[in-house]
Motif scaffolding. Structure first.
Motif, mmCIF file in Angstrom:
data_model
loop_
_atom_site.group_PDB
_atom_site.id
_atom_site.type_symbol
_atom_site.label_atom_id
_atom_site.label_comp_id
_atom_site.label_asym_id
_atom_site.label_seq_id
_atom_site.Cartn_x
_atom_site.Cartn_y
_atom_site.Cartn_z
ATOM 1 N N ASP A 70 -0.203 -5.392 -0.657
ATOM 2 C CA ASP A 70 -0.396 -4.601 -1.870
ATOM 3 C C ASP A 70 -0.076 -5.398 -3.137
ATOM 4 O OD1 ASP A 70 -1.215 -2.541 -0.354
ATOM 5 O OD2 ASP A 70 0.676 -1.419 -0.415
ATOM 6 N N ARG B 211 2.643 -4.545 4.563
ATOM 7 C CA ARG B 211 1.847 -3.790 3.604
ATOM 8 C C ARG B 211 2.259 -4.077 2.156
ATOM 9 N NH1 ARG B 211 -2.286 -0.604 4.802
ATOM 10 N NH2 ARG B 211 -2.816 -1.497 2.793
ATOM 11 N N GLU C 91 -7.511 -9.133 -4.138
ATOM 12 C CA GLU C 91 -7.147 -7.892 -3.448
ATOM 13 C C GLU C 91 -7.852 -7.795 -2.109
ATOM 14 O OE1 GLU C 91 -6.471 -4.987 -7.329
ATOM 15 O OE2 GLU C 91 -8.350 -4.855 -6.170
#
Lengths: 291, 301
Positions: free
Chosen positions: A271, A267, A129
């Motif tokens: 994500d 994005r 992440e």
């Protein structure tokens, strides 16, 4: 049946031993996966619950939900180990991101390789992440949304500051004119004083008042002109900072557009990093076993 | 009384005069010999020695005065002229003599211009001075074997008061730097070429310590506007530009303790100096002029 404890003890011993064996097996499998650099397997062992939830709902939680707790003091080393392949993968996905290992297993993410590039977050290799700085990315999104040609996020502000500086510069350079005017007005004032006396005419009074006002106005302008150089410098500094931000954002936008069709796509990709990366490891495994 | 005894002091005196005359003439002959070597030899070592000896040679004596002589620094000019000639360089330099009160002086002229140059002794240094602007182009010391270009002159002449004849200036720079290279190659001189050094390992250090971030920020902005990206240096504080023809322009903190900053220019053929890069890229030239106080180069000696 006087002594029920025997049985109880026996069964609890068995359970204990079997649990420890299970842990032992977990550690062995993890070590083996590390030995073979089988990152897919490592991620399965690292977070079986997440793996089941996001990748394969049939995945067997043979070591429980959070087995990594057992060796959690190895986090940093494992993060460092996993970052090898992960960053290779990320470089292909996000060619504009650069990583600096600030301490073992901890990575800072920079946007770009240019002068004073922005630090936009950190990379968590264990969880696959990014922790990205939303405020900084929002600026980029805003800049991308400026869709008029020749306009940038800060262009209006830069234009108005530049215009203000032109005016301030004028105020400074008209100093001589003001001095000249002031001298004339004071001469007039003096000559009026000579004409004065006890019975001053209204006309002279008016004139006197007018001259006074004009002199005050000049004094005000002088005061402003005196502050101008400082203000000009301040504005220049601000213009520089704004231009720099525009330049940085411009480079970021160019870089982003080379890899993504939109900010939204970018994005979404950041994500869903875990799913994307693990899938790519699965594909790789497929290719490997097929080949 | 013997009259000859009385005569003796007179004869002695005359003989002394004679001896002084001989010595004076001998000195003149030595001078002429050295001068001949300086003007005719093809041996480069002899040439340098002759120039050095003539520089401090006092040809006049109490008895013999030579009206047609030069100033010490003029032998530097002859030396330079001869060395350039021996090296077979084509130049626009010409020689001119001019008579001052009690001596004559030598000047260099530049073809088709009104420019004149002369070596002048100033505060013990021998400087090659542009006679119009009175600015020193370079200092030369044939004894300690050093040559050094002057930062202030370069800044004034090429950046601040830009003259319109770039072509002439560039040809001059080319000749003077070539002269420096000949000194290095022939006599092992130490030469500070300042902004004109094309060698990759040249570090152009700034005179001032520290560098305001504004200046690098400005370079970053100006570069981007000209489609170049100032990239971040990995190993040290600073950045670099990849210009055309594989020329790399780096600005970096050379020493973190003293906060010494510098520029370096590298290219595969070592053809580019900092000067030629400034002159090739207007935005870099303008950036330099805007920040000339902070970016002024340090002279090595």
């Amino acid at each position: 049946m006087a002594d029920e404890r025997m049985n109880h003890e026996e069964s609890s011993r068995d359970i204990l031993i079997s649990q420890l064996k299970n842990k032992d097996q977990y550690i062995n499998e993890l070590a083996e996966a590390i030995d073979q650099h089988n990152d897919l397997r490592i991620y399965q062992l690292l977070g079986p619950l997440r793996y089941r939830d996001e990748i394969n709902d049939a995945f067997n939680l043979e070591f429980g939900e959070y087995p990594f707790e057992l060796v959690k003091d190895q986090r940093q080393d494992l993060a460092h180990f996993l970052s090898d392949n992960l960053i290779d993968y990320l470089i292909k996905q996000f060619p504009f991101f650069y990583y600096r290992e600030v301490e073992k297993g901890r990575f800072t993410v920079f946007f770009g390789n240019w002068w004073d590039r922005r630090e936009v977050g950190t990379l968590d290799a264990l969880n696959v992440e990014y922790q990205l700085d939303e405020e900084k990315l929002e600026k980029l999104e805003k800049a991308l949304n400026v869709d008029e040609p020749d306009k940038t996020l800060n262009s209006e502000q830069i234009t108005s500051l530049s215009a203000e500086n032109v005016e301030l510069q004028k105020a400074v350079s008209s100093q001589k004119d003001r001095e000249e005017k002031q001298k004339n007005l004071m001469e007039q004032q003096n000559s009026l004083a000579d004409k004065g006396g006890l019975f001053e005419s209204n006309k002279i009074k008016e004139e006197r008042q007018q001259i006074k006002e004009e002199l005050e106005k000049l004094a005000q302008e002088d005061e402003q002109a005196a502050k101008a150089p400082e203000k000009i410098r301040e504005n220049q500094k601000q213009i520089l900072a704004l231009s720099k931000e525009d330049t940085t954002l411009g480079l970021e936008m160019d870089a982003l557009k080379k890899s993504f069709t939109s900010f939204k796509e970018f994005r979404e990709t950041t994500d869903n990093l875990y799913r994307n990366y693990i899938s790519s490891l699965l594909d790789e495994g497929q290719v490997r076993s097929n080949g | 009384m013997d009259k000859s005894e009385k005569k003796a002091p007179l004869v002695d005196g005359l003989l002394k005069v004679q001896a002084n005359l001989d010595a004076g003439l001998k000195r003149g002959l030595d001078f002429a010999d050295l001068f001949r070597v300086l003007t005719t030899t093809t041996d480069r070592m002899e040439l340098l020695n002759a120039a050095n000896r003539l520089f401090s040679f006092v040809v006049d004596s109490d008895s013999v005065l030579f009206p047609k002589k030069f100033e010490g620094s003029d032998y530097y000019l002859i030396f330079m002229t001869r060395l350039i000639e021996l090296s077979g360089l084509k130049t626009n330099l010409g020689l001119e003599t001019s008579v001052e009160k009690d001596h004559q002086i030598l000047l260099h002229t530049w073809k088709e211009t009104d420019q004149k140059f002369r070596f002048e002794i100033q505060n013990g240094a021998v400087n090659y001075v542009d006679q119009n602007s009175k600015q020193t182009i370079f200092s030369l010391d044939l004894k300690t074997k050093k040559m050094s270009f002057e930062t202030d002159t370069i800044n004034d002449t090429y950046f601040l008061n830009k003259v319109d004849n770039d072509k002439v200036l560039n040809a001059e720079v080319e000749l003077f730097t070539k002269f420096g290279h000949i000194l290095e190659d022939t006599y092992d001189f130490a030469v500070d070429f300042n902004m004109f050094d094309t060698r990759n390992n040249t570090i152009y250090e700034f005179e001032q310590l520290g560098l305001k971030t504004d200046i690098t920020d400005q370079l970053f902005i100006d570069s981007a506007q000209n489609h170049f990206t100032l990239l971040n240096s990995d190993g040290q504080k600073g950045g670099f530009l990849q210009l055309n023809n594989q020329v790399i322009f780096s600005i970096f903190q050379e020493d973190s303790t003293s906060d010494q900053w510098a520029i370096q220019i590298t290219d595969p053929e070592e053809k580019y100096s900092l000067f030629s890069v400034f002159k090739r890229y207007d935005f870099l030239n303008e950036w330099y002029v805007r920040n000339i106080q902070s970016l002024k180069l340090k002279m090595k000696f």
